[in-house]
Design a protein around this motif. Structure first.
Motif, PDB file in Angstrom:
ATOM      1  N   GLN A  30     -10.838   0.815 -11.130  1.00  0.00           N
ATOM      2  CA  GLN A  30     -12.294   0.722 -11.145  1.00  0.00           C
ATOM      3  C   GLN A  30     -12.941   1.857 -10.352  1.00  0.00           C
ATOM      4  OE1 GLN A  30     -10.164  -1.458  -9.915  1.00  0.00           O
ATOM      5  NE2 GLN A  30     -10.939  -2.592  -8.132  1.00  0.00           N
ATOM      6  N   ILE A  31     -12.201   2.435  -9.391  1.00  0.00           N
ATOM      7  CA  ILE A  31     -12.709   3.572  -8.636  1.00  0.00           C
ATOM      8  C   ILE A  31     -12.364   4.879  -9.343  1.00  0.00           C
ATOM      9  CG2 ILE A  31     -12.567   4.831  -6.450  1.00  0.00           C
ATOM     10  CD1 ILE A  31     -11.988   2.176  -5.081  1.00  0.00           C
ATOM     11  N   ALA A  32     -11.143   4.948  -9.884  1.00  0.00           N
ATOM     12  CA  ALA A  32     -10.701   6.170 -10.563  1.00  0.00           C
ATOM     13  C   ALA A  32     -11.399   6.359 -11.902  1.00  0.00           C
ATOM     14  CB  ALA A  32      -9.187   6.132 -10.775  1.00  0.00           C
ATOM     15  N   GLY A  33     -11.985   5.268 -12.446  1.00  0.00           N
ATOM     16  CA  GLY A  33     -12.645   5.369 -13.746  1.00  0.00           C
ATOM     17  C   GLY A  33     -11.665   5.546 -14.877  1.00  0.00           C
ATOM     18  N   ARG A  34     -10.484   4.915 -14.733  1.00  0.00           N
ATOM     19  CA  ARG A  34      -9.436   5.019 -15.748  1.00  0.00           C
ATOM     20  C   ARG A  34      -8.988   3.625 -16.163  1.00  0.00           C
ATOM     21  NH1 ARG A  34      -6.893  10.177 -15.715  1.00  0.00           N
ATOM     22  NH2 ARG A  34      -7.758  11.577 -14.133  1.00  0.00           N
ATOM     23  N   LYS A  35      -8.113   3.561 -17.163  1.00  0.00           N
ATOM     24  CA  LYS A  35      -7.605   2.282 -17.637  1.00  0.00           C
ATOM     25  C   LYS A  35      -6.434   1.782 -16.789  1.00  0.00           C
ATOM     26  CE  LYS A  35      -9.072   2.856 -22.448  1.00  0.00           C
ATOM     27  NZ  LYS A  35      -8.641   2.887 -23.872  1.00  0.00           N
ATOM     28  N   GLY A  36      -6.056   2.564 -15.814  1.00  0.00           N
ATOM     29  CA  GLY A  36      -4.990   2.166 -14.909  1.00  0.00           C
ATOM     30  C   GLY A  36      -5.233   2.754 -13.535  1.00  0.00           C
ATOM     31  N   ASP A  37      -4.435   2.332 -12.564  1.00  0.00           N
ATOM     32  CA  ASP A  37      -4.559   2.867 -11.209  1.00  0.00           C
ATOM     33  C   ASP A  37      -3.977   4.277 -11.158  1.00  0.00           C
ATOM     34  OD1 ASP A  37      -5.567   0.399 -10.443  1.00  0.00           O
ATOM     35  OD2 ASP A  37      -3.576  -0.371  -9.907  1.00  0.00           O
ATOM     36  N   LYS A  38      -4.643   5.143 -10.405  1.00  0.00           N
ATOM     37  CA  LYS A  38      -4.154   6.510 -10.248  1.00  0.00           C
ATOM     38  C   LYS A  38      -3.363   6.602  -8.953  1.00  0.00           C
ATOM     39  CE  LYS A  38      -5.569  11.373  -9.994  1.00  0.00           C
ATOM     40  NZ  LYS A  38      -6.712  12.317 -10.001  1.00  0.00           N
ATOM     41  N   TYR A  39      -2.158   7.151  -9.043  1.00  0.00           N
ATOM     42  CA  TYR A  39      -1.306   7.335  -7.871  1.00  0.00           C
ATOM     43  C   TYR A  39      -1.134   8.825  -7.601  1.00  0.00           C
ATOM     44  CZ  TYR A  39      -0.120   2.397  -7.815  1.00  0.00           C
ATOM     45  OH  TYR A  39      -0.189   1.035  -7.734  1.00  0.00           O
ATOM     46  N   ILE A  40      -1.223   9.194  -6.326  1.00  0.00           N
ATOM     47  CA  ILE A  40      -1.094  10.586  -5.905  1.00  0.00           C
ATOM     48  C   ILE A  40       0.007  10.672  -4.853  1.00  0.00           C
ATOM     49  CG2 ILE A  40      -2.248  12.598  -4.914  1.00  0.00           C
ATOM     50  CD1 ILE A  40      -4.912  11.309  -5.772  1.00  0.00           C
ATOM     51  N   CYS A  41       1.004  11.505  -5.110  1.00  0.00           N
ATOM     52  CA  CYS A  41       2.067  11.735  -4.140  1.00  0.00           C
ATOM     53  C   CYS A  41       1.582  12.781  -3.141  1.00  0.00           C
ATOM     54  CB  CYS A  41       3.342  12.218  -4.837  1.00  0.00           C
ATOM     55  SG  CYS A  41       4.667  12.657  -3.693  1.00  0.00           S
ATOM     56  N   GLU A  42       1.381  12.364  -1.903  1.00  0.00           N
ATOM     57  CA  GLU A  42       0.931  13.289  -0.863  1.00  0.00           C
ATOM     58  C   GLU A  42       2.097  14.122  -0.332  1.00  0.00           C
ATOM     59  OE1 GLU A  42      -2.001  15.091   1.444  1.00  0.00           O
ATOM     60  OE2 GLU A  42      -2.294  13.487  -0.028  1.00  0.00           O
ATOM     61  N   LYS A  43       3.238  13.457  -0.133  1.00  0.00           N
ATOM     62  CA  LYS A  43       4.406  14.153   0.413  1.00  0.00           C
ATOM     63  C   LYS A  43       5.666  13.389   0.060  1.00  0.00           C
ATOM     64  CE  LYS A  43       4.231  15.854   4.643  1.00  0.00           C
ATOM     65  NZ  LYS A  43       4.292  15.926   6.129  1.00  0.00           N
ATOM     66  N   PHE A  44       6.747  14.122  -0.201  1.00  0.00           N
ATOM     67  CA  PHE A  44       8.066  13.527  -0.416  1.00  0.00           C
ATOM     68  C   PHE A  44       9.070  14.364   0.364  1.00  0.00           C
ATOM     69  CE2 PHE A  44      11.734  11.610  -1.992  1.00  0.00           C
ATOM     70  CZ  PHE A  44      11.429  10.546  -2.830  1.00  0.00           C
ATOM     71  N   THR A  45       9.872  13.702   1.210  1.00  0.00           N
ATOM     72  CA  THR A  45      10.900  14.410   1.962  1.00  0.00           C
ATOM     73  C   THR A  45      12.255  13.765   1.732  1.00  0.00           C
ATOM     74  OG1 THR A  45      10.712  13.084   3.995  1.00  0.00           O
ATOM     75  CG2 THR A  45       9.211  14.961   3.758  1.00  0.00           C
TER      76      THR A  45
END
Length: 281
Positions: A30-45
């Protein structure tokens, strides 16, 4: 999210330890304005065999959209709709190639996250799910029981590879607190699961691994916000790897522990800046 894998010798001592750490941000649909949740990878170690922790730059700011009620296998070949192309030919921040089997664990961290934070703890559109737990002590068989998704990932894992759940149960264990937030504590147990993975580390050489797995743990779900606050997982994996050539069957036992924490924006921003990442429960 922190995944720690200990590979054990036959006498029970630890032969090697790998650690995978993920900082993942969710922007609700509802915040992203999409039909699904948006996930953002900030960091992977990753920390491979007790080596220094190192970042995977290509995954920083990589994003995807996820909808728990969508059957992605009807439309794409990606498990849970997660594009596996960014995980092929991974290079760490030091310029080293991430080994094929370790690169698969990097990819699989996102699959594990959604299984534990969006599949088990969310209502199911059909079949038994968390919505059927109504009283403390009640246990149900989850609709994901005996599911057998393919786990092929182009250059990482060959077609025909799969992971098959056993009888997956959810149990309403009780009410508890996490960081002063009232949570429903839901236990999950996979029963006897099994898998088969085929890899081709070099042209013409196929390595096949067959094995069994038993994973279980607890989910803390906030009774006020409906967000998952904490997940813990413990898993034992027994496998046999067959390499072309005489007497090349390799038996292995490994234990895996996962901790997932819902943290504040300030904590998240701090972890994104500092290195290495340290989870504070």
């Amino acid at each position: 999210m922190e995944s720690k894998i200990n590979t054990l010798n036959a006498v029970g001592t630890i032969r090697s330890t790998d650690v995978y750490k993920l900082l993942l941000k969710c922007i609700p649909a509802q915040i992203a304005g999409r039909k699904g949740d948006k996930y953002i990878c900030e960091k992977f170690t990753v920390t491979i065999d007790n080596s220094p922790e190192v970042r995977i730059p290509v995954l920083e700011q990589w994003s995807y959209v996820y909808n728990v009620n969508k059957n992605y296998r009807d439309e794409t070949s990606y498990v849970l709709g997660i594009d596996h192309r960014p995980f092929e030919n991974l290079i760490d921040a030091e310029g080293n190639i991430v080994p094929q089997d370790k690169a698969y664990h990097v990819y699989n961290a996102f699959i594990d996250y959604h299984a534990l934070c969006t599949v088990f703890p969310e209502r199911t559109s059909s079949g038994n799910g968390i919505q059927d737990l109504e009283r403390i002590g009640q246990k149900i068989v989850h609709t994901s029981s005996f599911s057998k998704p393919e786990v092929s990932v182009n250059t990482l894992v060959s077609e025909g590879s799969y992971f098959q759940n056993g009888e997956v149960t959810l149990e309403f264990k009780g009410i508890g607190l996490y960081r002063d937030a009232p949570c429903a504590i839901v236990g999950y147990d996979s029963g006897a699961s099994r898998f088969a993975m085929m890899m081709e580390p070099s042209p013409g050489i196929e390595v096949q691994t067959n094995g069994s797995s038993h994973y279980k743990g607890d989910i803390y779900k906030n009774l006020k916000t409906n967000w998952v606050e904490k997940v813990i997982l413990e898993e034992i994996v027994v496998s046999e790897t067959i390499i072309p050539g005489p007497s090349t069957a390799i038996d292995a036992v490994s234990e895996r522990n996962i901790t997932i924490l819902n943290i504040s924006q300030d904590e998240f921003d701090l972890m994104a800046k500092i290195h290495p990442i340290k989870l504070q429960q």
